[in-house]
Design an enzyme around this catalytic site. Structure first.
Site, PDB file in Angstrom:
ATOM      1  N   HIS A  17      51.549 -58.037 -61.160  1.00  0.00           N
ATOM      2  CA  HIS A  17      51.880 -57.658 -62.699  1.00  0.00           C
ATOM      3  C   HIS A  17      52.542 -56.218 -62.449  1.00  0.00           C
ATOM      4  O   HIS A  17      51.929 -55.264 -61.931  1.00  0.00           O
ATOM      5  CB  HIS A  17      50.910 -57.291 -63.506  1.00  0.00           C
ATOM      6  N   GLU A  44      55.612 -60.149 -60.821  1.00  0.00           N
ATOM      7  CA  GLU A  44      56.340 -60.032 -62.105  1.00  0.00           C
ATOM      8  C   GLU A  44      56.953 -58.465 -62.415  1.00  0.00           C
ATOM      9  O   GLU A  44      56.391 -57.601 -62.100  1.00  0.00           O
ATOM     10  CB  GLU A  44      55.298 -60.345 -63.084  1.00  0.00           C
ATOM     11  N   ASP A  46      59.699 -56.212 -65.184  1.00  0.00           N
ATOM     12  CA  ASP A  46      60.651 -56.034 -66.576  1.00  0.00           C
ATOM     13  C   ASP A  46      61.924 -55.558 -66.337  1.00  0.00           C
ATOM     14  O   ASP A  46      62.106 -54.721 -65.511  1.00  0.00           O
ATOM     15  CB  ASP A  46      59.845 -55.256 -67.227  1.00  0.00           C
ATOM     16  N   HIS A  59      59.270 -50.987 -67.721  1.00  0.00           N
ATOM     17  CA  HIS A  59      58.639 -51.692 -68.824  1.00  0.00           C
ATOM     18  C   HIS A  59      58.946 -51.288 -70.196  1.00  0.00           C
ATOM     19  O   HIS A  59      59.380 -51.956 -71.049  1.00  0.00           O
ATOM     20  CB  HIS A  59      57.109 -51.719 -68.590  1.00  0.00           C
ATOM     21  N   GLU A 120      60.681 -60.578 -66.931  1.00  0.00           N
ATOM     22  CA  GLU A 120      60.512 -60.557 -68.240  1.00  0.00           C
ATOM     23  C   GLU A 120      61.562 -59.675 -68.840  1.00  0.00           C
ATOM     24  O   GLU A 120      61.655 -58.703 -68.646  1.00  0.00           O
ATOM     25  CB  GLU A 120      59.157 -59.646 -68.509  1.00  0.00           C
TER      26      GLU A 120
END
Length: 261
Positions: A17, A44, A46, A59, A120
């Site tokens: 993450h 993962e 952003d 993020h 994301e």
């Protein structure tokens, strides 16, 4: 065509993450490299856009929490963001880490033959920013295709409207990662579980995992898994991928249980 998606109840995937974010500054190349070296199955991250249209990995809407700067990402140029220190807030030893661009990230992962990625999209189609949101999404997907990751990525958003844009424009060309319950996605005109590949679930109830499976949607465990107790719970529920901040611990536990190949 190679199948990168071999996760199952006996081979539980681990997604880092924002990289190995417990031990390294999140969403930095340092965190991504460290996670890859552990042997994670997925990274993962952003994606946001700068004022001059560059795609960067961060993020928050603003830079305060993770860098030594101030202001909204969308109001800063790439040069201004690159001048910020993205490591020192985590620890002095990471001073000098920078906010990476999406291209920098793709240049790194393209040489990792088994790695999958979870992207994301953080630019939501809120009032006045619909065009920017959809444009960023299209550019991200074009880059994914260019680097040969069309079958190695999931596209992730908390915006039902953006998820539906991807589905309506591209069909099921890209695996879409949504969230459970659907209330987390805001307004939806299409049932998100009718087109999603997977959904992150934050509930401990097995019945919710079963609901997703009834749709044919893979239930993935959200980033709350951190130790043996929380890991056992999601394995029992049937999670086939675990997103975590401490992939060193989760990988070690899964390997001890014979659940990671």
């Amino acid at each position: 065509m190679k199948n990168y998606w071999t996760q199952n109840k006996n081979n539980v995937f681990v997604a880092a993450h924002r990289g190995w974010s417990e031990a390294y500054p999140e969403n930095t190349m340092e965190a991504f490299r460290a996670a890859a070296e552990l042997g994670v199955d997925q990274i993962e991250t952003d994606i946001r856009v700068t004022s001059d249209g560059e795609l960067v990995l961060i993020h928050d809407e603003t830079v305060e929490r993770t860098t030594d700067g101030h202001g909204k990402v969308c109001e800063l140029t790439l040069a201004q963001i690159k001048a910020l220190d993205a490591g020192v807030k985590k620890d002095e030893k990471f001073r000098g880490a920078r906010v990476p661009t999406f291209i920098e990230f793709m240049e790194y992962v393209k040489d990792l033959p088994e790695m999958t990625i979870d992207l994301e999209l953080k630019e939501y189609p809120t009032e006045g920013r619909e065009e920017i949101s959809f444009s960023v999404c299209d550019r991200v997907l074009e880059i994914v295709d260019r680097y040969g990751f069309t079958d190695r990525c999931v596209i992730n958003s908390f915006s039902g409207k953006l998820n539906e844009y991807v589905y309506k424009k591209y069909g099921k060309k890209y695996r879409q990662h949504v969230f459970f319950p659907k209330e987390l996605l805001g307004e939806c005109t299409i049932d998100p579980y009718s087109y999603a590949y997977c959904a992150c679930i934050f509930s401990n109830a097995k019945s919710n995992y079963d609901i997703l499976r009834s749709y044919g949607v893979q239930p993935w465990a959200g980033a709350g898994v951190k130790d043996e107790e929380t890991l056992e719970r999601v394995i029992k529920n049937g999670a086939e991928l675990i997103t975590c901040n401490n992939p060193d611990v989760i990988l070690s536990l899964l390997r001890e249980k014979g659940l990671h190949k």
